[in-house]
Design an enzyme around this catalytic site. Sequence first.
Site, PDB file in Angstrom:
ATOM      1  N   ARG A 105     -10.686  99.219 145.261  1.00 15.03           N
ATOM      2  CA  ARG A 105      -9.381  99.792 145.588  1.00 15.03           C
ATOM      3  C   ARG A 105      -9.333 101.222 145.067  1.00 15.03           C
ATOM      4  NH1 ARG A 105      -3.707  99.288 142.711  1.00 15.03           N
ATOM      5  NH2 ARG A 105      -2.622 100.638 144.162  1.00 15.03           N
ATOM      6  N   HIS A 150      -0.555 106.999 145.958  1.00 10.98           N
ATOM      7  CA  HIS A 150      -0.583 106.549 144.558  1.00 10.98           C
ATOM      8  C   HIS A 150      -0.027 107.700 143.705  1.00 10.98           C
ATOM      9  CE1 HIS A 150      -2.582 103.462 141.788  1.00 10.98           C
ATOM     10  NE2 HIS A 150      -1.962 104.306 140.975  1.00 10.98           N
ATOM     11  N   ASN A 194       1.878 102.676 145.990  1.00 16.91           N
ATOM     12  CA  ASN A 194       1.623 102.042 144.717  1.00 16.91           C
ATOM     13  C   ASN A 194       2.860 102.132 143.833  1.00 16.91           C
ATOM     14  OD1 ASN A 194      -0.343 100.917 142.662  1.00 16.91           O
ATOM     15  ND2 ASN A 194       0.465 102.690 141.563  1.00 16.91           N
ATOM     16  N   GLU A 195       3.391 101.003 143.461  1.00 12.26           N
ATOM     17  CA  GLU A 195       4.457 100.907 142.456  1.00 12.26           C
ATOM     18  C   GLU A 195       5.712 101.707 142.763  1.00 12.26           C
ATOM     19  OE1 GLU A 195       3.001 101.373 138.461  1.00 12.26           O
ATOM     20  OE2 GLU A 195       1.544  99.757 138.688  1.00 12.26           O
ATOM     21  N   ASN A 335       0.784  94.394 140.922  1.00  8.79           N
ATOM     22  CA  ASN A 335       0.254  94.966 139.679  1.00  8.79           C
ATOM     23  C   ASN A 335       0.990  94.307 138.527  1.00  8.79           C
ATOM     24  OD1 ASN A 335      -1.138  96.702 141.319  1.00  8.79           O
ATOM     25  ND2 ASN A 335      -0.160  98.589 140.566  1.00  8.79           N
ATOM     26  N   TYR A 337       0.850  93.611 134.141  1.00 10.57           N
ATOM     27  CA  TYR A 337       0.200  93.840 132.847  1.00 10.57           C
ATOM     28  C   TYR A 337       0.799  93.030 131.702  1.00 10.57           C
ATOM     29  CZ  TYR A 337      -2.253  97.745 135.014  1.00 10.57           C
ATOM     30  OH  TYR A 337      -3.057  98.508 135.828  1.00 10.57           O
ATOM     31  N   GLU A 404      -3.750  95.139 140.526  1.00  8.95           N
ATOM     32  CA  GLU A 404      -4.054  95.720 139.212  1.00  8.95           C
ATOM     33  C   GLU A 404      -3.742  94.702 138.131  1.00  8.95           C
ATOM     34  OE1 GLU A 404      -2.237  99.502 138.116  1.00  8.95           O
ATOM     35  OE2 GLU A 404      -2.606 100.311 140.121  1.00  8.95           O
TER      36      GLU A 404
END
Length: 499
Positions: A105, A150, A194-195, A335, A337, A404
């Site tokens: 990616r 991104h 992204n995000e 994603n 974490y 992610e």
Amino acid sequence: MKKLNTSMNKVAALFCFTVITFINVNALNTKPFPKDFKFGVATAAYQIEGGWNEDGKGENIWDHLVHTNPTAVANNDTGDTACDSYHKYKEDVAMLKYLGVSHYRFSLSWTRLLPNGFANKVNQRGVQYYKNLIKELKDNGIQPLVTLYHWEMPQTLQELGGFLNNNFIDWFGDYAELCFKLFGDDVTNWLTFNEPGPICQHGYGLGDLAPLYKSPGIGEYICGKNLVLAHARAWHIYDDLFRSKQKGSVGIVIDSRWFEPETNKTEDIQAAEVMRHFVWGTYINPLINGDHSSIVKEKIAKRSKQQGFKRSRLPEFTEEEQKYLKGTLDIIGLNHYSTYLISAQKHPDPDAMGFYVDCEAVARQSDDWEKGGTDWMRVVPWGIRKLLKWIKHTFNNPKIMITENGFCDNKDKLLDDDRRINYIKTYLSNIRDAMDKDGVNVVGYTLWSLMDNFEWTLGYTQKFGIYHVDFNSPNRTRTKKKSADYYKKVIATRCLTDM
Ligand SMILES: *[C@@H]1O[C@H](CO)[C@@H](O)[C@H](O)[C@H]1NC(C)=O
Ligand SMILES: *[C@@H]1O[C@H](CO)[C@@H](O)[C@H](O)[C@H]1NC(C)=O
Ligand SMILES: *[C@@H]1O[C@H](CO)[C@@H](O)[C@H](O)[C@H]1NC(C)=O
């Protein structure tokens, strides 16, 4: 080598060889990952490429931020050279090949392709860079998984308002169309943004990430509306013009922490649910169901009214927009974490505005949770299983790719990175549990990150890589960490082995 792997896979088909290991009381899942499950690693253009003004590339909002506002980044670091992947992409692909990943990616830098942001002038040298990278990947049997955006808004478009200007939907659509046309014969898996959370809440609400625009409680919602409509535009363009020939998919990448109620009090349980709908649902719900969830609409409308606004600070979608948005996701990228504890709490100032103020909840992390290189990096592996289960139940079992997940420390050249190995192992085990025991449809896992890189305002202080990069050397020498060999072994055996 190949033969050995195949026969190992056969034997391992029922059970992994690992001795059952106990980590924090939870046993590792010993079932192998399915044969078609994809293992990959991720990076992003600004964080690794460098070559910020080479070969005709235009300026984007991160170039602009690091050059005009250097103290906004730790140690005044910049991504001007980063990992120098603009010149070292072949070395990167050799590392990918070594790991044995099925996909890589990475993201395209909009201004490398379109220096002014608009699609009227294409920079052929930028096109060539990505053609070369994609060819190198294909020659090595690695599938590209490409993020279109991104965090790199062209500066020219930012000066016209960026995500706050609804012409952004056209600009992004033109850019996406060009990318599908240029690369779509080789790239079948696309991710638009992204995000959206950090893009909108931090870029246009809190204003602590590029473009540092502060408009809490208003900016992030306008940004969110234009962002989901721009995603839908790209999806429709793909669907109308490219899908029948290129047969690919278009998804989006949403970041989400898991939100666990702080106590068993009803109000905390509700607050955690509200938080999930705000952080995850604000962007996913319109793309799946055509509109925001009612819980989000009601909360913001009520507070806006109390504050004297004539209409909700959360802009509504017209009926036409709702139809246009609904069902525009082929796959969800997640994603993830870490995890937070949530308790209900109204902001003491009734005039206060902001995304988290509107949630009427506060989040904290427990000191009992192992801490990584930065304060928010807490190791809470069970959180990902709960999140996956919640997504399955709330959104009717969608297809999910983990785009992610990874661990940061803050020590340069920590090659014996056992804590990263433990993070990968325990998170993967919980993902396997979610698939196996909760029936969540997870099709792949993408580790962040292939190598240490520019971590936005944290500069080079946070190390996420399974390869070390020497940022003091003009060579940007890459050195394998222990976790690279661990991940390689997981990919080869499809099992969570011990190291
Ligand atoms: C960062 O830049 C500021 C302003 O240009 C300067 O005063 C400061 O010394 C720099 N800090 C570092 C760590 O280089
Ligand atoms: C909530 O209740 C459950 C079931 O009784 C219990 O297992 C859990 O520890 C409680 N959670 C908290 C935060 O008190
Ligand atoms: C950089 O790489 C070249 C070629 O691999 C090597 O000869 C040289 O010693 C390296 N320099 C440093 C500072 O590592």
